[in-house]
Design a protein around this motif. Structure first.
Motif, short mmCIF file in Angstrom:
data_model
loop_
_atom_site.label_atom_id
_atom_site.label_comp_id
_atom_site.label_asym_id
_atom_site.label_seq_id
_atom_site.Cartn_x
_atom_site.Cartn_y
_atom_site.Cartn_z
N UNK A 89 0.84 -1.20 0.00
CA UNK A 89 0.00 0.00 0.00
C UNK A 89 0.87 1.25 0.00
N UNK A 90 0.25 2.37 -0.31
CA UNK A 90 0.92 3.66 -0.33
C UNK A 90 0.51 4.48 0.89
N UNK A 91 1.49 5.03 1.57
CA UNK A 91 1.22 5.82 2.77
C UNK A 91 0.52 7.11 2.37
N UNK A 92 -0.62 7.37 2.99
CA UNK A 92 -1.39 8.57 2.70
C UNK A 92 -1.12 9.67 3.71
N UNK A 93 -1.12 9.32 5.00
CA UNK A 93 -0.93 10.33 6.04
C UNK A 93 -0.33 9.68 7.28
N UNK A 94 0.35 10.52 8.06
CA UNK A 94 0.94 10.11 9.34
C UNK A 94 0.41 11.06 10.41
N UNK A 95 -0.73 10.72 11.01
CA UNK A 95 -1.32 11.64 11.98
C UNK A 95 -0.45 11.90 13.21
N UNK A 96 0.44 10.96 13.54
CA UNK A 96 1.27 11.10 14.74
C UNK A 96 2.73 11.11 14.32
N UNK A 97 3.50 11.97 14.91
CA UNK A 97 4.93 12.05 14.63
C UNK A 97 5.72 11.22 15.65
N UNK A 98 6.99 11.05 15.34
CA UNK A 98 7.87 10.29 16.24
C UNK A 98 7.96 11.02 17.57
N UNK A 99 7.79 10.27 18.65
CA UNK A 99 7.81 10.84 19.99
C UNK A 99 6.45 11.23 20.52
N UNK A 100 5.44 11.16 19.64
CA UNK A 100 4.10 11.52 20.07
C UNK A 100 3.42 10.41 20.86
N UNK A 101 2.64 10.80 21.84
CA UNK A 101 1.90 9.83 22.64
C UNK A 101 0.61 9.42 21.92
N UNK A 102 0.28 8.15 22.00
CA UNK A 102 -0.93 7.62 21.37
C UNK A 102 -1.69 6.78 22.38
N UNK A 107 -5.15 6.10 15.30
CA UNK A 107 -4.52 5.88 13.99
C UNK A 107 -3.09 6.40 14.02
N UNK A 108 -2.15 5.55 13.59
CA UNK A 108 -0.74 5.93 13.50
C UNK A 108 -0.34 6.15 12.04
N UNK A 109 -0.81 5.28 11.14
CA UNK A 109 -0.50 5.39 9.71
C UNK A 109 -1.78 5.15 8.92
N UNK A 110 -2.05 6.01 7.95
CA UNK A 110 -3.21 5.86 7.07
C UNK A 110 -2.72 5.61 5.65
N UNK A 111 -3.35 4.65 4.95
CA UNK A 111 -2.94 4.28 3.60
C UNK A 111 -3.95 4.77 2.58
N UNK A 112 -3.47 4.93 1.35
CA UNK A 112 -4.33 5.32 0.23
C UNK A 112 -5.15 4.11 -0.21
N UNK A 113 -6.48 4.26 -0.25
CA UNK A 113 -7.36 3.13 -0.56
C UNK A 113 -7.62 2.96 -2.05
N UNK A 114 -7.20 3.87 -2.88
CA UNK A 114 -7.58 3.81 -4.29
C UNK A 114 -6.98 2.57 -4.98
N UNK A 115 -5.73 2.27 -4.74
CA UNK A 115 -5.11 1.12 -5.39
C UNK A 115 -5.72 -0.20 -4.90
N UNK A 116 -5.90 -0.42 -3.60
CA UNK A 116 -6.56 -1.67 -3.17
C UNK A 116 -7.97 -1.82 -3.72
#
Length: 340
Positions: A89-102, A107-116
Motif C-alpha cells: 500500500x501507499x502511505x497517505x498520512x501520518x497523523x502522529x509524529x515520532x515521539x508523540x503519545x498515542x 490511527x498511526x499510519x493511514x494508507x491510500x485506498x484507491x489502489x486496493x
C-alpha cells in the motif's frame, strides 16, 4: 721412562699410567658436578621433590575480574509493537509524529485506498470469468461422460457380446472424460486462489489504517507520505506499557561471573538502578558470542516518572552482583547451563 720409575719423595714409585688415571678422575669429578646438578634439576621438573620453590607469579585475576564486570546495557520498554501492512500500500498520512503519545486504537499510519479498491475490482472480475470457465468445463465433463457411456454400449449377437464402436473410439471417449475433469479442477482451483486474494483485499480495506495496539509512544516511523509500504515492512513502532526492562550483553568469557550473579547494577545519568536477572539464555548468541540477559528494572520511576518511554533505547553501564553468602540466586529465572 726412567723418570717415571724413580722413587717419589715418599718412597713409592710413580707409574705414568697411574698419573693419567688420577688426572682423568679429577676431570670426571669437576665435569660431573654440574651434570649431577642438571640431573637433579630435571628430576624436579619431572615431578620429583623440588629443591627450592620458584618465586610465585603475581595473579592478575582480581584485576581482570574488576575489568570484566563492566558491561553495556540497553533500556527496553515492557511492550513494543511493529506495525506493518497486510498488502502493498501507499502511505497517505501520518497523523502522529515520532515521539508523540498515542492511545489504544488511535490511527498511526493511514494508507491510500484507491489502489486496493482497483485491485479488488479486478480480482472480482477475474473470479466471475473463472466461474464462467468452470461452468463450461462442467458442461464439457457431462457431455464427455454421456459420450463415453454410449461408446461403452454392447449388443448380443448370436450369444456373443459385441461393442458398438471400435476399441479406439471407446478409449478416446474415456480420455475425453479425464481431460474434462482436469479442466474443471483447474478452474475450481483458480477460483479458490482469486477468492483468497479478494478476502485479503477486503480485509486490507477494512483495516487500511495502522492503529496503536496499546497506550504508548511512537518511537519510529520509517516511511513518509507517498512512499510504498510492502508486506512485512515495519512502517511504525509503538512502545509503551508500565515499567521498564533492560538487556545486558555479557561476553562468553564472563560466563563464570554470570553464573554466580543474581542481580545487575545499572548506571544512567549518574543514577543507580538495580535489575534482577530474570532471563538468562543457556547458550551465547552464535554470532557475537555474548549472553543477552534481560530483567525488569526496579524503582525505575525514581529517574523517569511518567516519561519512562523517553528512555527507551538509552544505553547504560551495567555490572553484575553475585549472591551473598546468605542470599540464594533467583531460581525462578532461566539460569545458565552448567557447562558454562
Amino acid at each position: 721412562a726412567d723418570d717415571a720409575d724413580r722413587p717419589h719423595p715418599g718412597g713409592a714409585p710413580m707409574n705414568r699410567w697411574g698419573a693419567v688415571a688420577t688426572v682423568t678422575l679429577g676431570a670426571c669429578v669437576v665435569v660431573g658436578a654440574p651434570l649431577a646438578g642438571m640431573a637433579l634439576a630435571e628430576r624436579d621438573d619431572s615431578g620429583g621433590v623440588p629443591l627450592a620453590s620458584a618465586p610465585a607469579t603475581p595473579s592478575a585475576s582480581a584485576g581482570e575480574a574488576a575489568i570484566a564486570n563492566d558491561f553495556i546495557g540497553l533500556l527496553l520498554p515492557p511492550q513494543m509493537a511493529n506495525l506493518s501492512p497486510r498488502i502493498e500500500e501507499t502511505v497517505l498520512a501520518l497523523p502522529v509524529k515520532v515521539g508523540g503519545a498515542v492511545h489504544k486504537g488511535e490511527v498511526v499510519v493511514a494508507f491510500d485506498q484507491r489502489m486496493p479498491k482497483r485491485e479488488l475490482m479486478v480480482a472480482e472480475a477475474q473470479r466471475r470469468e473463472m466461474g464462467a470457465e468452470a461452468a463450461v468445463a462442467r458442461s464439457a465433463l457431462a457431455a464427455a461422460r454421456t459420450k463415453a457411456a454410449r461408446r461403452a454400449a454392447t449388443v448380443d449377437v448370436g450369444g456373443e457380446t459385441v461393442p458398438l464402436v471400435s476399441g479406439e473410439e471407446s478409449a478416446q471417449a474415456r480420455f475425453d472424460v479425464d481431460s474434462a475433469e482436469a479442466k474443471l479442477a483447474s478452474a475450481a482451483a483458480r477460483i479458490a486462489e482469486i477468492s483468497g486474494k479478494i478476502e485479503q483485499l477486503q480485509l486490507a480495506l477494512d483495516e487500511n489504517e495502522l492503529r496503536a495496539p496499546f497506550d504508548g509512544v511512537v518511537s519510529a516511523i520509517d516511511l513518509e507520505p507517498g512512499m510504498t509500504a510492502h508486506v512485512g515492512d515495519v512502517v511504525a513502532r509503538v512502545v509503551g506499557g508500565r515499567g521498564m526492562r533492560a538487556r545486558i550483553a555479557i561476553p562468553e568469557e564472563a560466563s563464570a561471573l554470570l553464573l554466580a550473579a543474581h542481580r545487575a547494577r545499572l548506571v544512567i545519568d549518574g543514577r543507580v538502578l538495580f535489575m534482577p536477572l530474570e532471563q538468562i539464555p543457556p547458550e551465547p548468541e552464535p554470532a557475537s558470542r555474548t549472553f543477552l540477559v534481560e530483567g525488569n528494572v526496579e524503582d525505575f520511576e525514581r529517574i523517569c516518572g511518567d516519561r519512562c518511554g523517553d528512555l527507551t533505547g538509552r544505553t547504560v553501564r551495567a555490572s553484575l552482583i553475585t549472591a551473598d553468602a546468605g542470599t540464594a540466586p533467583d531460581r525462578k529465572s532461566t539460569r545458565l547451563n552448567s557447562s558454562h
